[in-house]
Design a protein around this motif. Sequence first.
Motif, PDB file in Angstrom:
ATOM      1  N   GLU A 159       0.803  -1.215   0.000  1.00  0.00           N
ATOM      2  CA  GLU A 159       0.000   0.000   0.000  1.00  0.00           C
ATOM      3  C   GLU A 159       0.841   1.272   0.000  1.00  0.00           C
ATOM      4  O   GLU A 159       0.536   2.206  -0.765  1.00  0.00           O
ATOM      5  N   PRO A 160       1.910   1.361   0.780  1.00  0.00           N
ATOM      6  CA  PRO A 160       2.727   2.584   0.729  1.00  0.00           C
ATOM      7  C   PRO A 160       3.324   2.828  -0.661  1.00  0.00           C
ATOM      8  O   PRO A 160       3.346   3.977  -1.142  1.00  0.00           O
ATOM      9  N   GLU A 161       3.820   1.761  -1.286  1.00  0.00           N
ATOM     10  CA  GLU A 161       4.398   1.907  -2.629  1.00  0.00           C
ATOM     11  C   GLU A 161       3.333   2.365  -3.614  1.00  0.00           C
ATOM     12  O   GLU A 161       3.604   3.215  -4.483  1.00  0.00           O
ATOM     13  N   ARG A 162       2.163   1.817  -3.495  1.00  0.00           N
ATOM     14  CA  ARG A 162       1.074   2.165  -4.405  1.00  0.00           C
ATOM     15  C   ARG A 162       0.684   3.635  -4.245  1.00  0.00           C
ATOM     16  O   ARG A 162       0.467   4.349  -5.241  1.00  0.00           O
ATOM     17  N   GLU A 163       0.619   4.105  -3.025  1.00  0.00           N
ATOM     18  CA  GLU A 163       0.275   5.508  -2.787  1.00  0.00           C
ATOM     19  C   GLU A 163       1.331   6.441  -3.362  1.00  0.00           C
ATOM     20  O   GLU A 163       1.006   7.506  -3.912  1.00  0.00           O
ATOM     21  N   GLN A 164       2.597   6.021  -3.270  1.00  0.00           N
ATOM     22  CA  GLN A 164       3.670   6.839  -3.817  1.00  0.00           C
ATOM     23  C   GLN A 164       3.574   6.916  -5.337  1.00  0.00           C
ATOM     24  O   GLN A 164       3.791   7.977  -5.945  1.00  0.00           O
ATOM     25  N   GLN A 165       3.256   5.785  -5.983  1.00  0.00           N
ATOM     26  CA  GLN A 165       3.116   5.776  -7.438  1.00  0.00           C
ATOM     27  C   GLN A 165       1.982   6.696  -7.884  1.00  0.00           C
ATOM     28  O   GLN A 165       2.111   7.413  -8.886  1.00  0.00           O
ATOM     29  N   LEU A 166       0.895   6.674  -7.163  1.00  0.00           N
ATOM     30  CA  LEU A 166      -0.221   7.538  -7.525  1.00  0.00           C
ATOM     31  C   LEU A 166       0.167   9.008  -7.427  1.00  0.00           C
ATOM     32  O   LEU A 166      -0.255   9.835  -8.256  1.00  0.00           O
ATOM     33  N   LYS A 167       0.983   9.344  -6.434  1.00  0.00           N
ATOM     34  CA  LYS A 167       1.463  10.729  -6.318  1.00  0.00           C
ATOM     35  C   LYS A 167       2.394  11.075  -7.472  1.00  0.00           C
ATOM     36  O   LYS A 167       2.310  12.156  -8.060  1.00  0.00           O
TER      37      LYS A 167
END
Length: 650
Positions: free
Chosen positions: A518-526
Amino acid sequence: MSSRVETLEFQAEARQLLQLMVHSIYSDKDIFLRELISNASDALDKLRIASLVDDRLRVDTTDLRIEIEADREQRTLTVRDNGIGMSRDEVVGLIGTIAKSGTAELLRKLRESQDAAASSDLIGQFGVGFYSTFMVADRVTLLTGRAGESGGTRWESDGEGTYVIEAVDDAPRGTAVTVHLKPEDSEDRLFDYTSEAKIREIVKRYSDFIAWPIRLVPAPGEKSENAAGDEAGAAGEGDEKADEKPLNSMKALWARPSSEVDAAEYNEFYRHLSHDWTDPLEVIHMKGEGTFEYEALLFIPARAPFDLHTRDARRGVQLYVKRVFIMDDCAELLPNYLRFVRGVVDAHDLSLNISREILQQDRRIQLVRRRLVKKVLASVRALQENDAERYRAFWKEFGAAVKEGLVEDGDNEEAILEILSVGSTRDAEQATTLREYVERMKDGQNEIYYLTGDSRAMIENSPHMEAFQARGYEVLILTDPVDEVWVERVAQFDGKPLKSIAKGQVDLDTDDERKSSEPEREQQLKDFAALLPWLAVKLQDDVKEVRLSTRLTTSPACLVGDTFDLTPALEKMYRAMGQNVPHSRRILELNPTHPLVVGLRKAHEQDADSGALAETADLLYGMALLAEGGELRDPARFTRLLADRLASAL
C-alpha cells in the motif's frame, strides 16, 4: 421427337469433379448404384408430398416404385423411378453445374490429398453422388419427365467436359438413368453390374431400408434369373415384367428395436440420409410413448459438412408421419446449433399434409424437439465421460456450432456448459472442460478467468496475461468468433462468475500483500498524478481514462474495457451484420515500473508541452493497441513516428 439438341459445357468445377470420378481408384465402386437408388427414392418422396399439397397435380401415386434393368448384351444398367421428374432447367442446374458453395474448397483439399481413399471420402462429403456413375461408366444417359408437364428431357455425357441435352415428346413421368458400363477387364470381373446376383447383393447391403419397392426388370428378350413362375405386374412403360417381390425389405429402420439392428445397418442408413461415405460418430435410437408417440433415429457425423458455418447450411432431420415422408429438412425438430445432426423422426399422430407454419405452433412438435435436444446433449456428455478420444473428435468438428447454443438456447445452457471444451494456459495441446477448470482453481480464487482473441499465440503473448502467468493462475483461451458472444451472455458456471481478464480492475494480491504494498502504491499515484490526466486529454478520442495497472509485469501499457463494455471484436462483428453500435473508448493502463513509462513521466515533469512527448504518447497507445491485435487508425503515421524515434536512437 424434337430437333432441339444442344451441346453444353459443364461448369469448370463440375468438370474437374467428373475427371476425379472417371479416374477414381476408390475400391467400393458399388456405391454408384446406392446413390442412384437414393436419388430415385428422393424423387418418389417429393412426388408424394407434391400430390398432397398441390390439388392441381393429378398424378397416380398408388404404384410408386424403383426399377432396375440390366442388359448384359448391351452392358447397360438402368435405374428408373416414376417420381417427380425434372424439367430441362432442373437437369441443367442439378447435373450440368454444381451450384453448392464450398466446391472450390473441396477441389483444393482433393488436390492437396495424397491418399486415394481420403480423396474419395472428400468427394462423398460434398454429396455429388450422381457423378459416382462415372467410376463405372464410359457414358451416362438420363431421360426424365416432370410431373404435371408434357414432354421431357434427355441428357447424355461421357464425362469428358460436355453434355448433350434435348427436348423429347414422349418421356414418361419420372427419371431413368442408364449407365453404359465400361468394358470389362481382368481387374473388374468382380464388378459385373449386369449380374442379377450382384444387383441383389448391392441392394440388400446398401438400400434394404428404402421405403419404396425396388424391383428387377428383365431387359427385352431376357428373363430374370429368380423370377421364373414368379412374375407379375407391369414394370415400366413397356411389356416387360418385374419381379413381384421387391429386392428390399422396406422395413423402417427406426421402427425396429435397437437390439435387432446391427452397426452395419445403422451405417448404411446414415450414408443414405447424409450422402456421407464415412460411418457416423454416434447413433441415437429413441422412442417416445404416451400422449404423443414417435420414433427417432439420429446420427452425429464423424466430421463437419462443408457448409456447417454458412447461412444456408442444410438441416439434416427428416420428418415422417406413420412411415410417410413429409419433409426433408425439418428445422422445427432441432435448433440451429445442432444443425449437423442427421436422422429421421416418425410421428404417429400428425396430419400427412402438415405445413411448416403449423409445425412451428404445434405443442407436440415442441415437446419432441425438447426431448431430442436433451438426448443429443446427453449423448455427447456420455462420450465426454466414457470415450475421451471420440469426444475430442466431436468437439473439434462441431464445438463452434454447439457453442452457438449458449446464445440461442437458455433452457439448455447448463447442459451445454458441461460439455464445453476450450483451450487453456494449463496445457497447449489438451483442451479443458469448465468442470475440470473449477476443480483446479486456486484456494481463494472465486472467478473463472478467460481471454478472447484471434489466435492462441496472440492470447498467450497478450499483456493482459502477465500478472496471471506470474501468479500461476489458469486462464481459458477462447479463439472462436462465437466465443466473443456467448461469454457476454453466460454469467457463471457452477456458481463461479466468468471474468474477462481484459475488462475491469484486476487485483490478484492477497490481503497481506495488498497491505504491504500500500505505501508503494500511494507513492506511485502521487508520482503519476500529473501525467495520467494529461494523457487522458491527449488521447481523449481513443481512451476514456488512463490509470496505473496491477495486471502488467513486463509490458509498458495495455488497453482494457469496463466490465460491461463490448469488446472491439464484438463491435466489429455487430457492424459487419449491419448493426450500428457506438464505439466504446477503452481504458489505457500503464505499468508504473516500466522504463518507457517512467521516462515518459520524467519528460512530462520537465516539459509538458513538448511535441516529442505528445508523439511518445501516441506511440505508447499504438503499441498497446497492436499488442492485443487491434487495428491502428493511421498505420502510416505510427510507422513514421516509430522510424523517426529509432533513427534518433542510433
